[in-house]
Design a protein around this motif. Structure first.
Motif, PDB file in Angstrom:
ATOM      1  N   GLU A 221       0.832  -1.209   0.000  1.00 36.74           N
ATOM      2  CA  GLU A 221       0.000   0.000   0.000  1.00 36.74           C
ATOM      3  C   GLU A 221       0.866   1.258   0.000  1.00 36.74           C
ATOM      4  OE1 GLU A 221      -2.650  -0.234   3.275  1.00 36.74           O
ATOM      5  OE2 GLU A 221      -3.573  -2.108   2.627  1.00 36.74           O
ATOM      6  N   PHE A 222       1.932   1.257   0.827  1.00 39.55           N
ATOM      7  CA  PHE A 222       2.855   2.398   0.886  1.00 39.55           C
ATOM      8  C   PHE A 222       3.971   2.182  -0.142  1.00 39.55           C
ATOM      9  CE2 PHE A 222       0.817   1.975   4.957  1.00 39.55           C
ATOM     10  CZ  PHE A 222       0.548   3.274   5.346  1.00 39.55           C
ATOM     11  N   SER A 223       3.591   1.914  -1.367  1.00 41.60           N
ATOM     12  CA  SER A 223       4.544   1.484  -2.387  1.00 41.60           C
ATOM     13  C   SER A 223       4.836   2.598  -3.388  1.00 41.60           C
ATOM     14  CB  SER A 223       3.989   0.263  -3.121  1.00 41.60           C
ATOM     15  OG  SER A 223       2.750   0.578  -3.737  1.00 41.60           O
TER      16      SER A 223
ATOM     17  N   SER B 281       8.205   2.538  -0.652  1.00 39.91           N
ATOM     18  CA  SER B 281       8.546   3.553  -1.659  1.00 39.91           C
ATOM     19  C   SER B 281       9.771   4.361  -1.252  1.00 39.91           C
ATOM     20  CB  SER B 281       7.364   4.482  -1.881  1.00 39.91           C
ATOM     21  OG  SER B 281       6.934   5.048  -0.656  1.00 39.91           O
ATOM     22  N   ARG B 282      10.045   4.440   0.038  1.00 45.29           N
ATOM     23  CA  ARG B 282      11.205   5.205   0.505  1.00 45.29           C
ATOM     24  C   ARG B 282      12.514   4.516   0.142  1.00 45.29           C
ATOM     25  NH1 ARG B 282       9.455   7.466   6.472  1.00 45.29           N
ATOM     26  NH2 ARG B 282       7.311   8.007   5.940  1.00 45.29           N
ATOM     27  N   LEU B 283      12.470   3.209  -0.087  1.00 47.00           N
ATOM     28  CA  LEU B 283      13.690   2.497  -0.452  1.00 47.00           C
ATOM     29  C   LEU B 283      14.150   2.826  -1.863  1.00 47.00           C
ATOM     30  CD1 LEU B 283      12.742   0.830   2.093  1.00 47.00           C
ATOM     31  CD2 LEU B 283      14.032  -1.042   1.111  1.00 47.00           C
ATOM     32  N   PHE B 284      13.321   3.559  -2.597  1.00 44.91           N
ATOM     33  CA  PHE B 284      13.731   3.987  -3.931  1.00 44.91           C
ATOM     34  C   PHE B 284      14.612   5.234  -3.876  1.00 44.91           C
ATOM     35  CE2 PHE B 284      13.116   6.177  -8.028  1.00 44.91           C
ATOM     36  CZ  PHE B 284      13.441   5.149  -8.887  1.00 44.91           C
ATOM     37  N   TRP B 285      14.673   5.895  -2.743  1.00 42.11           N
ATOM     38  CA  TRP B 285      15.420   7.155  -2.658  1.00 42.11           C
ATOM     39  C   TRP B 285      16.889   7.034  -3.056  1.00 42.11           C
ATOM     40  CZ3 TRP B 285      12.866   9.022   2.552  1.00 42.11           C
ATOM     41  CH2 TRP B 285      11.575   9.473   2.267  1.00 42.11           C
ATOM     42  N   PRO B 286      17.618   5.962  -2.679  1.00 40.63           N
ATOM     43  CA  PRO B 286      19.008   5.853  -3.177  1.00 40.63           C
ATOM     44  C   PRO B 286      19.082   5.803  -4.702  1.00 40.63           C
ATOM     45  CG  PRO B 286      18.647   4.342  -1.346  1.00 40.63           C
ATOM     46  CD  PRO B 286      17.307   4.896  -1.709  1.00 40.63           C
TER      47      PRO B 286
ATOM     48  N   LEU C 121       8.026   9.020 -10.526  1.00 33.15           N
ATOM     49  CA  LEU C 121       9.097   9.943 -10.884  1.00 33.15           C
ATOM     50  C   LEU C 121       8.592  11.174 -11.627  1.00 33.15           C
ATOM     51  CD1 LEU C 121      11.933   7.514 -12.033  1.00 33.15           C
ATOM     52  CD2 LEU C 121      11.677   8.656  -9.845  1.00 33.15           C
ATOM     53  N   PHE C 122       7.436  11.055 -12.280  1.00 27.60           N
ATOM     54  CA  PHE C 122       6.907  12.206 -13.026  1.00 27.60           C
ATOM     55  C   PHE C 122       5.504  12.583 -12.557  1.00 27.60           C
ATOM     56  CE2 PHE C 122       6.507   8.266 -15.400  1.00 27.60           C
ATOM     57  CZ  PHE C 122       5.154   8.194 -15.689  1.00 27.60           C
ATOM     58  N   ASN C 123       5.217  12.287 -11.296  1.00 28.97           N
ATOM     59  CA  ASN C 123       3.928  12.656 -10.716  1.00 28.97           C
ATOM     60  C   ASN C 123       4.144  13.638  -9.564  1.00 28.97           C
ATOM     61  OD1 ASN C 123       1.359  12.868  -9.728  1.00 28.97           O
ATOM     62  ND2 ASN C 123       1.076  10.698  -9.292  1.00 28.97           N
ATOM     63  N   PRO C 124       3.778  14.919  -9.743  1.00 29.60           N
ATOM     64  CA  PRO C 124       4.015  15.918  -8.692  1.00 29.60           C
ATOM     65  C   PRO C 124       2.910  16.001  -7.644  1.00 29.60           C
ATOM     66  CG  PRO C 124       3.199  16.995 -10.665  1.00 29.60           C
ATOM     67  CD  PRO C 124       3.285  15.525 -10.994  1.00 29.60           C
ATOM     68  N   SER C 125       2.098  14.946  -7.504  1.00 32.39           N
ATOM     69  CA  SER C 125       1.009  14.973  -6.516  1.00 32.39           C
ATOM     70  C   SER C 125       1.564  15.017  -5.103  1.00 32.39           C
ATOM     71  CB  SER C 125       0.117  13.739  -6.684  1.00 32.39           C
ATOM     72  OG  SER C 125      -0.503  13.731  -7.946  1.00 32.39           O
ATOM     73  N   SER C 126       0.882  15.752  -4.235  1.00 34.61           N
ATOM     74  CA  SER C 126       1.329  15.895  -2.848  1.00 34.61           C
ATOM     75  C   SER C 126       0.122  16.055  -1.945  1.00 34.61           C
ATOM     76  CB  SER C 126       2.242  17.119  -2.711  1.00 34.61           C
ATOM     77  OG  SER C 126       2.430  17.461  -1.356  1.00 34.61           O
TER      78      SER C 126
ATOM     79  N   SER D 236      -2.553   5.879  -5.438  1.00 33.13           N
ATOM     80  CA  SER D 236      -3.155   5.472  -4.174  1.00 33.13           C
ATOM     81  C   SER D 236      -2.821   6.493  -3.089  1.00 33.13           C
ATOM     82  CB  SER D 236      -2.631   4.088  -3.767  1.00 33.13           C
ATOM     83  OG  SER D 236      -2.891   3.819  -2.415  1.00 33.13           O
ATOM     84  N   PHE D 237      -3.717   6.687  -2.128  1.00 37.24           N
ATOM     85  CA  PHE D 237      -3.496   7.664  -1.066  1.00 37.24           C
ATOM     86  C   PHE D 237      -2.203   7.373  -0.311  1.00 37.24           C
ATOM     87  CE2 PHE D 237      -3.805   8.805   3.426  1.00 37.24           C
ATOM     88  CZ  PHE D 237      -3.953  10.176   3.319  1.00 37.24           C
ATOM     89  N   TYR D 238      -1.966   6.111   0.032  1.00 34.90           N
ATOM     90  CA  TYR D 238      -0.798   5.767   0.837  1.00 34.90           C
ATOM     91  C   TYR D 238       0.512   5.908   0.059  1.00 34.90           C
ATOM     92  CZ  TYR D 238      -4.261   3.914   4.061  1.00 34.90           C
ATOM     93  OH  TYR D 238      -5.326   3.788   4.918  1.00 34.90           O
ATOM     94  N   GLN D 239       0.436   5.987  -1.264  1.00 34.02           N
ATOM     95  CA  GLN D 239       1.650   6.120  -2.056  1.00 34.02           C
ATOM     96  C   GLN D 239       2.234   7.528  -1.993  1.00 34.02           C
ATOM     97  OE1 GLN D 239       0.165   4.535  -5.798  1.00 34.02           O
ATOM     98  NE2 GLN D 239       1.093   2.557  -5.393  1.00 34.02           N
ATOM     99  N   PHE D 240       1.503   8.461  -1.398  1.00 30.11           N
ATOM    100  CA  PHE D 240       2.069   9.783  -1.165  1.00 30.11           C
ATOM    101  C   PHE D 240       3.201   9.720  -0.135  1.00 30.11           C
ATOM    102  CE2 PHE D 240      -2.243  10.977  -2.633  1.00 30.11           C
ATOM    103  CZ  PHE D 240      -1.886  11.841  -3.647  1.00 30.11           C
ATOM    104  N   ASP D 241       3.284   8.622   0.592  1.00 36.11           N
ATOM    105  CA  ASP D 241       4.277   8.476   1.660  1.00 36.11           C
ATOM    106  C   ASP D 241       5.703   8.588   1.129  1.00 36.11           C
ATOM    107  OD1 ASP D 241       4.942   7.594   4.505  1.00 36.11           O
ATOM    108  OD2 ASP D 241       5.945   6.043   3.346  1.00 36.11           O
ATOM    109  N   GLY D 242       5.940   8.106  -0.084  1.00 34.61           N
ATOM    110  CA  GLY D 242       7.291   8.153  -0.643  1.00 34.61           C
ATOM    111  C   GLY D 242       7.338   9.041  -1.867  1.00 34.61           C
TER     112      GLY D 242
END
Length: 202
Positions: free
Chosen positions: A13-15, A131-136, A21-26, A42-48
Motif C-alpha cells: 500500500e505504501f509502495s 517507496s522510501r527504499l527507492f530514494w538511493p 518519478l513524473f507525478n508531482p502529486s502531494s 493510491s493515497f498511501y503512495q504519497f508516503d514516498g
C-alpha cells in the motif's frame, strides 16, 4: 508504555507507483510542478514522494536518447562500465523492485498482484513504507545525469546544465514560494502572540 501495539501491515500500500518519478502529486496541497500535471495514485503512495522535477526529467530523457543512438558505436564501452558497476546496478534493481512491491500500480490502476507467502509478507511489512527504499536510486539517477552532462565537455555540458537548471527552477518555483509563505507565517504567528500576551511566556 502507551499500550498501543505497532502494526506490521501495509506492504504494497505504501509502495512506489510506476508514475512516481513524473507525478508531482502531494498530500500537502503544494504546487510541485508548473509544467507537469498531477496524476492519480493510491493515497498511501504519497508516503514516498519521488517527483524528479521537469529539469531532471528532461536531462534523463536526453541521456536516454543519446545513449540509445550511440549504443552501437559505444556498445563495448557500455558493457565494460556496466560490468564494473554491476553491484550498483543489481542493488538499484532490488531496491526498485522492493519499492514497487508485489502490488504493481500505474496511476489508480492495479496492473499486477504477485502473491506472497504469509511469512514473506510479514517480513516485508517491517519495511512497509517501501517507496522510501527507492530514494538511493532516485539520487543515483540525479547524480548520474549530472555526471553524464559533465562528460559532454565544458561548453556543451555547461549549456545543457544551465538549461536543466532553468527548467527545474521554473518547474519548482511555485512550491518554493508556497513553502516560503508557510514558514514565514509559522514564524510570525508565535511572535505576534508573544507581543499580544507577553505574560503567558514568563
Amino acid at each position: 508504555g502507551s499500550g498501543v501495539s505497532p502494526s506490521r501491515t501495509g506492504y504494497g500500500e505504501f509502495s512506489l507507483n510506476l508514475n512516481g518519478l513524473f507525478n508531482p502529486s502531494s498530500t500537502g496541497g503544494y504546487t510541485w510542478s508548473r509544467i507537469i500535471p498531477e496524476q492519480p495514485q493510491s493515497f498511501y503512495q504519497f508516503d514516498g514522494f519521488n517527483y524528479l522535477g521537469a529539469g531532471l526529467l528532461l536531462l534523463l530523457a536526453v541521456v536516454l536518447c543519446v545513449s540509445t543512438v550511440t549504443l552501437r558505436k559505444n556498445g563495448r564501452k557500455f558493457l565494460i562500465v556496466l560490468w564494473e558497476n554491476l553491484w550498483v546496478v543489481l542493488a538499484c534493481l532490488c531496491l526498485t523492485m522492493f519499492a514497487v512491491s508485489n502490488l504493481i500500480t500505474f496511476g489508480d490502476q492495479l496492473l499486477l498482484e504477485i502473491p506472497l507467502s504469509p511469512e514473506l509478507l510479514s517480513l516485508c511489512n517491517i519495511f512497509r513504507g517501501s517507496s522510501r527504499l527507492f530514494w538511493p536510486v532516485y539520487y543515483l539517477l540525479m547524480l548520474g545525469g549530472l555526471y553524464w552532462c559533465a562528460g559532454l565537455g565544458r561548453r556543451a555540458g555547461l549549456l545543457l546544465l544551465i538549461l536543466v537548471c532553468c527548467v527545474q527552477g521554473f518547474d519548482l518555483s511555485a512550491v518554493v514560494m508556497e513553502k516560503h509563505t508557510y514558514f514565514q507565517t509559522y514564524q510570525e504567528e508565535p511572535a505576534m502572540e508573544f507581543l499580544a500576551h507577553p505574560e503567558q511566556y514568563d
